[in-house]
Design a protein around this motif. Structure first.
Motif, PDB file in Angstrom:
ATOM      1  N   ARG A 156       8.850  47.845 -19.132  1.00  0.00           N
ATOM      2  CA  ARG A 156       8.688  47.560 -17.710  1.00  0.00           C
ATOM      3  C   ARG A 156       7.222  47.358 -17.367  1.00  0.00           C
ATOM      4  N   SER A 157       6.980  46.436 -16.489  1.00  0.00           N
ATOM      5  CA  SER A 157       5.618  46.122 -16.078  1.00  0.00           C
ATOM      6  C   SER A 157       5.151  47.061 -14.965  1.00  0.00           C
ATOM      7  N   PRO A 158       3.929  47.573 -15.085  1.00  0.00           N
ATOM      8  CA  PRO A 158       3.405  48.443 -14.036  1.00  0.00           C
ATOM      9  C   PRO A 158       2.830  47.677 -12.837  1.00  0.00           C
ATOM     10  N   LEU A 159       2.937  46.340 -12.863  1.00  0.00           N
ATOM     11  CA  LEU A 159       2.444  45.532 -11.750  1.00  0.00           C
ATOM     12  C   LEU A 159       3.142  44.182 -11.756  1.00  0.00           C
ATOM     13  N   ALA A 160       3.083  43.506 -10.610  1.00  0.00           N
ATOM     14  CA  ALA A 160       3.692  42.188 -10.474  1.00  0.00           C
ATOM     15  C   ALA A 160       2.713  41.119 -10.940  1.00  0.00           C
ATOM     16  N   GLY A 161       3.257  40.061 -11.525  1.00  0.00           N
ATOM     17  CA  GLY A 161       2.423  38.952 -11.956  1.00  0.00           C
ATOM     18  C   GLY A 161       3.200  37.967 -12.810  1.00  0.00           C
ATOM     19  N   VAL A 162       2.466  37.005 -13.355  1.00  0.00           N
ATOM     20  CA  VAL A 162       3.055  35.958 -14.190  1.00  0.00           C
ATOM     21  C   VAL A 162       2.656  36.202 -15.641  1.00  0.00           C
ATOM     22  N   ILE A 163       3.640  36.168 -16.524  1.00  0.00           N
ATOM     23  CA  ILE A 163       3.345  36.297 -17.950  1.00  0.00           C
ATOM     24  C   ILE A 163       2.633  35.023 -18.385  1.00  0.00           C
ATOM     25  N   GLN A 164       1.396  35.165 -18.793  1.00  0.00           N
ATOM     26  CA  GLN A 164       0.637  34.007 -19.264  1.00  0.00           C
ATOM     27  C   GLN A 164       0.998  33.673 -20.702  1.00  0.00           C
ATOM     28  N   VAL A 165       1.014  34.711 -21.531  1.00  0.00           N
ATOM     29  CA  VAL A 165       1.294  34.494 -22.948  1.00  0.00           C
ATOM     30  C   VAL A 165       1.799  35.790 -23.555  1.00  0.00           C
ATOM     31  N   SER A 166       2.719  35.645 -24.481  1.00  0.00           N
ATOM     32  CA  SER A 166       3.207  36.774 -25.269  1.00  0.00           C
ATOM     33  C   SER A 166       2.553  36.712 -26.635  1.00  0.00           C
ATOM     34  N   ASN A 167       2.419  37.840 -27.270  1.00  0.00           N
ATOM     35  CA  ASN A 167       1.796  37.905 -28.584  1.00  0.00           C
ATOM     36  C   ASN A 167       2.811  37.483 -29.647  1.00  0.00           C
ATOM     37  N   GLU A 168       2.706  36.238 -30.077  1.00  0.00           N
ATOM     38  CA  GLU A 168       3.645  35.697 -31.067  1.00  0.00           C
ATOM     39  C   GLU A 168       3.566  36.431 -32.403  1.00  0.00           C
ATOM     40  N   ALA A 169       2.391  36.945 -32.752  1.00  0.00           N
ATOM     41  CA  ALA A 169       2.256  37.709 -33.996  1.00  0.00           C
ATOM     42  C   ALA A 169       3.136  38.955 -33.955  1.00  0.00           C
ATOM     43  N   VAL A 170       3.239  39.599 -32.785  1.00  0.00           N
ATOM     44  CA  VAL A 170       4.073  40.790 -32.625  1.00  0.00           C
ATOM     45  C   VAL A 170       5.554  40.414 -32.614  1.00  0.00           C
ATOM     46  N   VAL A 171       5.883  39.273 -32.052  1.00  0.00           N
ATOM     47  CA  VAL A 171       7.275  38.815 -32.072  1.00  0.00           C
ATOM     48  C   VAL A 171       7.710  38.602 -33.519  1.00  0.00           C
TER      49      VAL A 171
END
Length: 154
Positions: free
Chosen positions: A76-91
């Motif tokens: 869960r996110s602790p604040l509102a906003g737009v996901i700019q990028v996810s860490n593909e290395a972690v995926v």
């Protein structure tokens, strides 16, 4: 900063109720990741499935799903906003979260809706340590429990 052998780097902000750290980037975005305490209580992470880049998320809503030994939970996110990028290395390699939670194991970067207002909700320094110590007490966290994957343990 350290509690029960778990590191909490000084230069980061923390959301103890979410077990997340935040780093303010030069462009105004925030990098989020799981804390060492989060890694210790969840154990080995087997998958991270983030929401899609460009998606807006509200505070307390999921930015992805984390799967570990016997369960899965929403991150869960602790604040509102737009996901700019996810860490593909972690995926591709979710174990990076456990191996380097404050570095290569970051999860997402978010452009916050109103960082000026939201920033006061996050802790640093002694305030963060005190909040995590209380959280550990309330959770009944025992770093000597063999079922706990305490980072930094020899």
């Amino acid at each position: 900063m350290n509690i029960h052998g778990l590191d909490f780097p000084d230069h980061l902000l923390y959301a103890p109720d979410y077990n997340l750290w935040l780093h303010e980037e030069a462009n105004g975005s925030l990098t989020l990741g799981l804390t060492a305490y989060g890694c210790a209580i969840y154990g080995q992470i087997f998958a991270f499935t983030p929401k899609r880049d460009g998606q807006h998320i509200d505070k307390d809503r999921s930015f992805g799903v984390v799967e570990f030994a016997k369960a899965a939970c929403s991150a869960r996110s602790p604040l509102a906003g737009v996901i700019q990028v996810s860490n593909e290395a972690v995926v591709r390699r979710p174990a990076l979260i456990n191996q380097d939670c404050y570095g290569a194991g970051w999860m997402v970067r978010i452009q916050p809706d109103d960082w000026a207002s939201a920033r006061a909700d996050f802790l640093s320094g002694d305030d963060a340590l005190a909040a995590f110590a209380e959280r550990m007490r309330l959770d009944g966290y025992d770093p000597e429990d063999e079922g706990v994957q305490a980072l930094g343990r020899d």
